[in-house]
Design a protein around this motif. Structure first.
Motif, PDB file in Angstrom:
ATOM      1  N   SER A 156     -90.917  17.966 -38.507  1.00  0.00           N
ATOM      2  CA  SER A 156     -89.527  17.681 -38.881  1.00  0.00           C
ATOM      3  C   SER A 156     -88.659  17.256 -37.699  1.00  0.00           C
ATOM      4  CB  SER A 156     -88.890  18.893 -39.563  1.00  0.00           C
ATOM      5  OG  SER A 156     -88.612  19.913 -38.616  1.00  0.00           O
ATOM      6  N   ARG A 157     -89.098  17.558 -36.500  1.00  0.00           N
ATOM      7  CA  ARG A 157     -88.308  17.194 -35.309  1.00  0.00           C
ATOM      8  C   ARG A 157     -88.453  15.710 -35.038  1.00  0.00           C
ATOM      9  NH1 ARG A 157     -86.033  21.360 -32.135  1.00  0.00           N
ATOM     10  NH2 ARG A 157     -85.570  19.702 -30.677  1.00  0.00           N
ATOM     11  N   LYS A 158     -87.326  15.040 -34.899  1.00  0.00           N
ATOM     12  CA  LYS A 158     -87.343  13.601 -34.614  1.00  0.00           C
ATOM     13  C   LYS A 158     -87.369  13.330 -33.113  1.00  0.00           C
ATOM     14  CE  LYS A 158     -87.052  12.783 -38.942  1.00  0.00           C
ATOM     15  NZ  LYS A 158     -88.292  13.064 -39.594  1.00  0.00           N
ATOM     16  N   GLU A 159     -86.729  14.195 -32.333  1.00  0.00           N
ATOM     17  CA  GLU A 159     -86.665  14.019 -30.887  1.00  0.00           C
ATOM     18  C   GLU A 159     -87.002  15.338 -30.198  1.00  0.00           C
ATOM     19  OE1 GLU A 159     -82.772  12.678 -29.831  1.00  0.00           O
ATOM     20  OE2 GLU A 159     -82.943  10.819 -30.971  1.00  0.00           O
ATOM     21  N   ASN A 160     -87.386  15.226 -28.939  1.00  0.00           N
ATOM     22  CA  ASN A 160     -87.655  16.404 -28.111  1.00  0.00           C
ATOM     23  C   ASN A 160     -88.580  17.405 -28.793  1.00  0.00           C
ATOM     24  OD1 ASN A 160     -85.839  15.412 -26.110  1.00  0.00           O
ATOM     25  ND2 ASN A 160     -84.159  16.133 -27.387  1.00  0.00           N
ATOM     26  N   LYS A 161     -89.695  16.903 -29.286  1.00  0.00           N
ATOM     27  CA  LYS A 161     -90.645  17.775 -29.976  1.00  0.00           C
ATOM     28  C   LYS A 161     -91.316  18.730 -28.990  1.00  0.00           C
ATOM     29  CE  LYS A 161     -91.915  14.762 -33.771  1.00  0.00           C
ATOM     30  NZ  LYS A 161     -92.752  14.994 -34.930  1.00  0.00           N
ATOM     31  N   PRO A 162     -91.538  19.976 -29.411  1.00  0.00           N
ATOM     32  CA  PRO A 162     -92.323  20.880 -28.576  1.00  0.00           C
ATOM     33  C   PRO A 162     -93.775  20.410 -28.575  1.00  0.00           C
ATOM     34  CG  PRO A 162     -91.862  21.896 -30.688  1.00  0.00           C
ATOM     35  CD  PRO A 162     -91.103  20.602 -30.653  1.00  0.00           C
ATOM     36  N   TRP A 163     -94.561  20.945 -27.689  1.00  0.00           N
ATOM     37  CA  TRP A 163     -95.945  20.485 -27.555  1.00  0.00           C
ATOM     38  C   TRP A 163     -96.879  21.046 -28.618  1.00  0.00           C
ATOM     39  CZ3 TRP A 163     -99.939  23.849 -26.350  1.00  0.00           C
ATOM     40  CH2 TRP A 163     -99.558  25.117 -25.912  1.00  0.00           C
ATOM     41  N   SER A 164     -96.478  22.122 -29.307  1.00  0.00           N
ATOM     42  CA  SER A 164     -97.351  22.699 -30.326  1.00  0.00           C
ATOM     43  C   SER A 164     -96.547  23.644 -31.216  1.00  0.00           C
ATOM     44  CB  SER A 164     -98.513  23.448 -29.672  1.00  0.00           C
ATOM     45  OG  SER A 164     -99.493  23.782 -30.639  1.00  0.00           O
ATOM     46  N   ASN A 165     -97.268  24.395 -32.053  1.00  0.00           N
ATOM     47  CA  ASN A 165     -96.609  25.369 -32.921  1.00  0.00           C
ATOM     48  C   ASN A 165     -97.465  26.630 -33.030  1.00  0.00           C
ATOM     49  OD1 ASN A 165     -98.099  25.411 -35.743  1.00  0.00           O
ATOM     50  ND2 ASN A 165     -98.096  23.269 -35.059  1.00  0.00           N
ATOM     51  N   ALA A 166     -96.802  27.732 -33.303  1.00  0.00           N
ATOM     52  CA  ALA A 166     -97.442  29.050 -33.269  1.00  0.00           C
ATOM     53  C   ALA A 166     -98.553  29.219 -34.301  1.00  0.00           C
ATOM     54  CB  ALA A 166     -96.384  30.139 -33.460  1.00  0.00           C
ATOM     55  N   LEU A 167     -98.314  28.819 -35.534  1.00  0.00           N
ATOM     56  CA  LEU A 167     -99.316  29.088 -36.566  1.00  0.00           C
ATOM     57  C   LEU A 167    -100.603  28.301 -36.351  1.00  0.00           C
ATOM     58  CD1 LEU A 167     -97.294  29.509 -39.881  1.00  0.00           C
ATOM     59  CD2 LEU A 167     -97.959  31.208 -38.179  1.00  0.00           C
TER      60      LEU A 167
END
Length: 189
Positions: free
Chosen positions: A101-112
């Motif tokens: 859902s992030r259009k900009e400045n995405k984090p490198w991964s996700n917890a799940l």
């Protein structure tokens, strides 16, 4: 900080022996976490479960410092016991939907997804609070915790930390991420 996961899911004999020594030393140093558990039995279970030993190795490699915190039936429960949220698992959002859902400045991964890739489960609120009874964790950081579906459906996610000698559970947008927020995992062996 991006952490990649190894494509193999088993350890070499040398890696297994090294990590077992690390876990044994931590186990013996922190008997308050598992005073009625015998290390010899834990080691036998670990040696008989190379895939789970690999998962524990990944927990260790990403800064989790896993240790036995109890027993459930015939299974030993290992949880990340690092003082702060594991360093190799920070600056991530909650799940894939949040990341996408992030259009900009995405984090490198996700917890799940990271937890699934490692073969572990993210702690729920009750498990997080139980861990906090064994010591003071996340006094400078915070950790994503399993979020109920009704909260997640509305775009939120839960995290916990310890401040003012009290354990708190908070909410944030699931797509948020912070340098001081990661997640803690658990595996039963």
């Amino acid at each position: 900080m991006e952490t990649t996961f190894q494509s193999q899911t088993t350890l070499s004999q040398e890696q297994a022996e090294e990590i077992l020594q690390v876990f044994k030393a931590r186990f013996e140093k922190n008997m308050n976490r598992h005073d009625s558990v015998d290390w010899t039995r834990v080691q036998k279970k670990l040696e008989a479960s190379p895939d789970k030993l690999w998962s524990l190795h990944e927990m260790e490699r990403t800064g989790g410092e896993p240790d036995v915190i109890g027993k459930e039936g015939d299974n030993y429960i290992f949880v990340d016991c690092s003082a702060e949220s594991p360093k190799g698992r920070r600056s991530i959002c909650y799940d894939r939907a949040a990341l996408d859902s992030r259009k900009e400045n995405k984090p490198w991964s996700n917890a799940l997804e990271m937890a699934a890739d490692m073969g572990i489960e993210i702690l729920n609120e009750e498990q997080y609070r139980q861990l906090q009874q064994l010591g003071k964790f996340d006094t400078k950081t915070s950790s994503w915790i399993e979020t109920p579906a009704d909260i997640r459906k509305l775009g939120g996610a839960l995290f916990g930390d310890r401040r003012y000698n009290t354990v708190f559970t908070y909410h944030n947008g699931a797509d948020s991420y912070y340098a001081a927020r990661g997640f803690r995992g658990m595996i039963k062996i």
